[in-house]
Design a protein around this motif. Structure first.
Motif, mmCIF file in Angstrom:
data_model
loop_
_atom_site.group_PDB
_atom_site.id
_atom_site.type_symbol
_atom_site.label_atom_id
_atom_site.label_comp_id
_atom_site.label_asym_id
_atom_site.label_seq_id
_atom_site.Cartn_x
_atom_site.Cartn_y
_atom_site.Cartn_z
ATOM 1 N N ASP A 101 44.632 5.812 52.653
ATOM 2 C CA ASP A 101 44.206 4.531 53.434
ATOM 3 C C ASP A 101 42.954 4.579 54.096
ATOM 4 O O ASP A 101 42.440 4.388 55.385
ATOM 5 C CB ASP A 101 45.248 4.081 54.417
ATOM 6 C CG ASP A 101 45.002 2.767 55.006
ATOM 7 O OD1 ASP A 101 44.461 1.769 54.157
ATOM 8 O OD2 ASP A 101 45.547 2.378 55.963
ATOM 9 N N VAL A 102 41.670 5.407 53.365
ATOM 10 C CA VAL A 102 40.338 5.460 53.673
ATOM 11 C C VAL A 102 39.718 4.105 53.252
ATOM 12 O O VAL A 102 39.481 4.024 52.008
ATOM 13 C CB VAL A 102 40.076 6.879 53.268
ATOM 14 C CG1 VAL A 102 38.524 6.772 53.398
ATOM 15 C CG2 VAL A 102 40.513 7.971 53.722
ATOM 16 N N GLU A 103 39.190 3.607 54.126
ATOM 17 C CA GLU A 103 38.208 2.312 54.025
ATOM 18 C C GLU A 103 36.737 2.832 54.246
ATOM 19 O O GLU A 103 36.312 3.963 54.587
ATOM 20 C CB GLU A 103 38.404 1.128 54.794
ATOM 21 C CG GLU A 103 40.047 0.879 54.574
ATOM 22 C CD GLU A 103 40.308 -0.327 55.356
ATOM 23 O OE1 GLU A 103 39.866 -0.579 56.380
ATOM 24 O OE2 GLU A 103 41.616 -0.944 54.926
ATOM 25 N N ARG A 104 35.712 1.752 54.077
ATOM 26 C CA ARG A 104 34.277 2.158 54.466
ATOM 27 C C ARG A 104 33.689 3.055 53.474
ATOM 28 O O ARG A 104 32.883 3.835 53.978
ATOM 29 C CB ARG A 104 34.192 2.302 55.921
ATOM 30 C CG ARG A 104 34.581 1.384 56.854
ATOM 31 C CD ARG A 104 33.987 1.275 58.273
ATOM 32 N NE ARG A 104 33.595 2.556 58.646
ATOM 33 C CZ ARG A 104 34.474 3.570 59.398
ATOM 34 N NH1 ARG A 104 35.893 3.179 59.563
ATOM 35 N NH2 ARG A 104 33.913 4.644 59.863
ATOM 36 N N ILE A 105 34.375 3.169 52.299
ATOM 37 C CA ILE A 105 33.746 3.874 51.282
ATOM 38 C C ILE A 105 33.404 2.988 49.872
ATOM 39 O O ILE A 105 34.452 2.423 49.655
ATOM 40 C CB ILE A 105 34.453 5.247 51.040
ATOM 41 C CG1 ILE A 105 34.867 6.002 52.214
ATOM 42 C CG2 ILE A 105 33.396 5.984 49.894
ATOM 43 C CD1 ILE A 105 35.631 7.420 51.636
ATOM 44 N N GLU A 106 32.073 2.976 49.601
ATOM 45 C CA GLU A 106 31.916 1.934 48.654
ATOM 46 C C GLU A 106 31.715 3.257 47.388
ATOM 47 O O GLU A 106 30.746 3.867 47.211
ATOM 48 C CB GLU A 106 30.646 1.190 48.692
ATOM 49 C CG GLU A 106 30.197 0.446 47.462
ATOM 50 C CD GLU A 106 28.924 -0.345 47.608
ATOM 51 O OE1 GLU A 106 28.437 -0.953 46.782
ATOM 52 O OE2 GLU A 106 28.483 -0.329 48.675
ATOM 53 N N TRP A 107 32.603 3.000 46.316
ATOM 54 C CA TRP A 107 32.653 3.821 45.124
ATOM 55 C C TRP A 107 31.794 3.316 44.007
ATOM 56 O O TRP A 107 31.963 2.199 43.665
ATOM 57 C CB TRP A 107 34.069 4.354 44.642
ATOM 58 C CG TRP A 107 35.090 4.763 45.787
ATOM 59 C CD1 TRP A 107 35.776 3.993 46.345
ATOM 60 C CD2 TRP A 107 35.076 5.990 46.252
ATOM 61 N NE1 TRP A 107 36.724 4.713 47.248
ATOM 62 C CE2 TRP A 107 35.865 6.203 47.276
ATOM 63 C CE3 TRP A 107 34.333 7.284 46.089
ATOM 64 C CZ2 TRP A 107 36.502 7.119 47.866
ATOM 65 C CZ3 TRP A 107 34.562 8.411 46.937
ATOM 66 C CH2 TRP A 107 35.600 8.465 47.551
ATOM 67 N N VAL A 108 30.678 4.018 43.545
ATOM 68 C CA VAL A 108 29.722 3.364 42.628
ATOM 69 C C VAL A 108 29.699 4.410 41.339
ATOM 70 O O VAL A 108 29.400 5.861 41.577
ATOM 71 C CB VAL A 108 28.558 3.153 43.342
ATOM 72 C CG1 VAL A 108 27.232 2.734 42.196
ATOM 73 C CG2 VAL A 108 28.508 2.436 44.609
ATOM 74 N N HIS A 109 29.909 3.868 40.278
ATOM 75 C CA HIS A 109 29.571 4.782 39.128
ATOM 76 C C HIS A 109 28.198 4.607 38.779
ATOM 77 O O HIS A 109 27.593 3.412 38.359
ATOM 78 C CB HIS A 109 30.697 4.162 37.862
ATOM 79 C CG HIS A 109 30.401 4.854 36.646
ATOM 80 N ND1 HIS A 109 30.231 4.196 35.231
ATOM 81 C CD2 HIS A 109 30.335 6.161 36.486
ATOM 82 C CE1 HIS A 109 30.083 5.186 34.385
ATOM 83 N NE2 HIS A 109 30.173 6.230 34.981
ATOM 84 N N GLY A 110 27.434 5.764 38.665
ATOM 85 C CA GLY A 110 26.122 5.528 38.271
ATOM 86 C C GLY A 110 25.331 6.945 38.432
ATOM 87 O O GLY A 110 25.971 8.003 38.791
ATOM 88 N N ASP A 111 23.905 6.880 38.181
ATOM 89 C CA ASP A 111 23.284 8.080 38.265
ATOM 90 C C ASP A 111 22.499 8.276 39.536
ATOM 91 O O ASP A 111 21.788 7.547 40.141
ATOM 92 C CB ASP A 111 22.164 7.819 37.041
ATOM 93 C CG ASP A 111 21.361 9.215 36.992
ATOM 94 O OD1 ASP A 111 21.294 10.196 37.787
ATOM 95 O OD2 ASP A 111 20.191 8.847 36.430
ATOM 96 N N ALA A 112 22.704 9.462 40.171
ATOM 97 C CA ALA A 112 22.012 9.684 41.523
ATOM 98 C C ALA A 112 20.486 9.879 41.481
ATOM 99 O O ALA A 112 19.881 9.900 42.699
ATOM 100 C CB ALA A 112 22.570 10.954 42.104
ATOM 101 N N GLU A 113 19.942 9.835 40.394
ATOM 102 C CA GLU A 113 18.512 9.801 40.147
ATOM 103 C C GLU A 113 18.004 8.420 40.109
ATOM 104 O O GLU A 113 16.748 8.255 40.300
ATOM 105 C CB GLU A 113 18.197 10.527 38.744
ATOM 106 C CG GLU A 113 18.481 12.030 38.758
ATOM 107 C CD GLU A 113 18.073 12.718 37.398
ATOM 108 O OE1 GLU A 113 17.439 11.942 36.519
ATOM 109 O OE2 GLU A 113 18.606 13.787 37.055
ATOM 110 N N ALA A 114 19.001 7.515 40.193
ATOM 111 C CA ALA A 114 18.505 6.214 39.968
ATOM 112 C C ALA A 114 19.483 5.216 40.635
ATOM 113 O O ALA A 114 20.283 4.633 40.057
ATOM 114 C CB ALA A 114 18.094 5.659 38.769
ATOM 115 N N VAL A 115 19.541 5.286 42.242
ATOM 116 C CA VAL A 115 20.501 4.510 42.887
ATOM 117 C C VAL A 115 20.147 3.004 43.045
ATOM 118 O O VAL A 115 19.111 2.799 43.605
ATOM 119 C CB VAL A 115 20.896 5.213 44.163
ATOM 120 C CG1 VAL A 115 21.819 4.622 45.067
ATOM 121 C CG2 VAL A 115 21.293 6.565 43.907
#
Length: 263
Positions: A101-115
């Protein structure tokens, strides 16, 4: 669609294919209220990657994997943006976030070299064996610098360059005391032909090159630690023998800060 750089595409394939092997360790880490770090599970008191409070701060994890570091930051009060190259790793992270039940995290699929976030969006950034070793150093550090507010902090942990110099060329065997590659030619470490782990494409640099890169990008160094195995450690973890790491540094941690002037 934009074509991904070779190392980003290969690491995405590798981590999607092996994500099931990291579920159990992710579950154990999520169950811990206090952080432990790296190969040897050192406490945050011994190796303080996270401040005790991140209240009212916006934090980003660059290469979040199963998301436990992001959970630890959220529990310290941060609003968290967690990006990872592997959709399968993120699926585990999101499942565990629901369980706890952890909130306030936005999970994003992507490349850390281009956020896909604006300049100066974050107060704090961290990478533990994420972008720290799987992304091209200049690319991801320049992106982290862009994302941080002036005075913002970046902390990252990964393999020590000496450990990579002593890693067998093809992987698959324990790190030993033979110098297997040139220290001064460290850069891309391609493990794609390895029959087992490590797999993927990693990066590392000589210490002097790390320092020059930080300075060139606009970071100041707050601290640096070369990590050794604790006296109680035994056996081998992730191809790293404890006896080796009691004599030589297995990991390194950098604490960096974006310069206030001209940031």
């Amino acid at each position: 669609m934009t074509t991904l750089p070779r190392h980003v595409a290969e690491n995405r394939r590798h981590w999607d294919a092996t994500a099931d092997q990291w579920v159990a360790s992710g579950e154990r880490a999520w169950a811990r209220m206090e952080p432990t770090w790296g190969i040897w599970g050192l406490s945050n008191d011994e190796l303080p990657l996270l401040p005790q409070s991140l209240r009212e701060q916006r934090a980003i994890e660059l290469g979040c994997g199963t998301g436990y570091v992001s959970a630890w930051m959220q529990r310290r009060g941060a609003d968290v943006y967690a990006i990872d190259n592997s959709a399968e790793q993120l699926a585990t992270a999101e499942r565990l976030a629901d369980i706890y039940d952890v909130e306030r995290i936005e999970w994003v699929h992507g490349d850390a070299e281009a956020v896909a976030q604006p300049d100066r969006s974050f107060d704090f950034a961290i990478s533990e064996y994420g972008a720290a070793i799987w992304c091209e150093p200049r690319q991801w550090l320049t992106e982290a610098h862009r994302l941080l507010r002036p005075g913002g902090e970046l902390v990252f942990l990964g393999h020590h360059p000496l450990a990579m110099v002593c890693a067998p060329q093809a992987g698959n065997n324990n790190i030993g005391v033979t110098l297997e590659r040139s220290y001064f030619e460290l850069g891309e470490l391609d493990w794609t032909d390895a029959a087992e782990d490590p797999g993927g494409i990693e990066f590392n640099l000589p210490i002097g090159e790390w320092m020059a890169l930080f300075r060139d990008i606009g970071f100041e160094i707050d601290n640096y630690v070369e990590v050794k195995a604790p006296d109680s450690a035994a056996g081998t973890r992730f191809w790293m023998p404890a006896d080796w790491s009691k004599k030589y540094p297995s990991e390194q941690v950098w604490w960096l800060r974006k310069r206030q002037i001209g940031g």
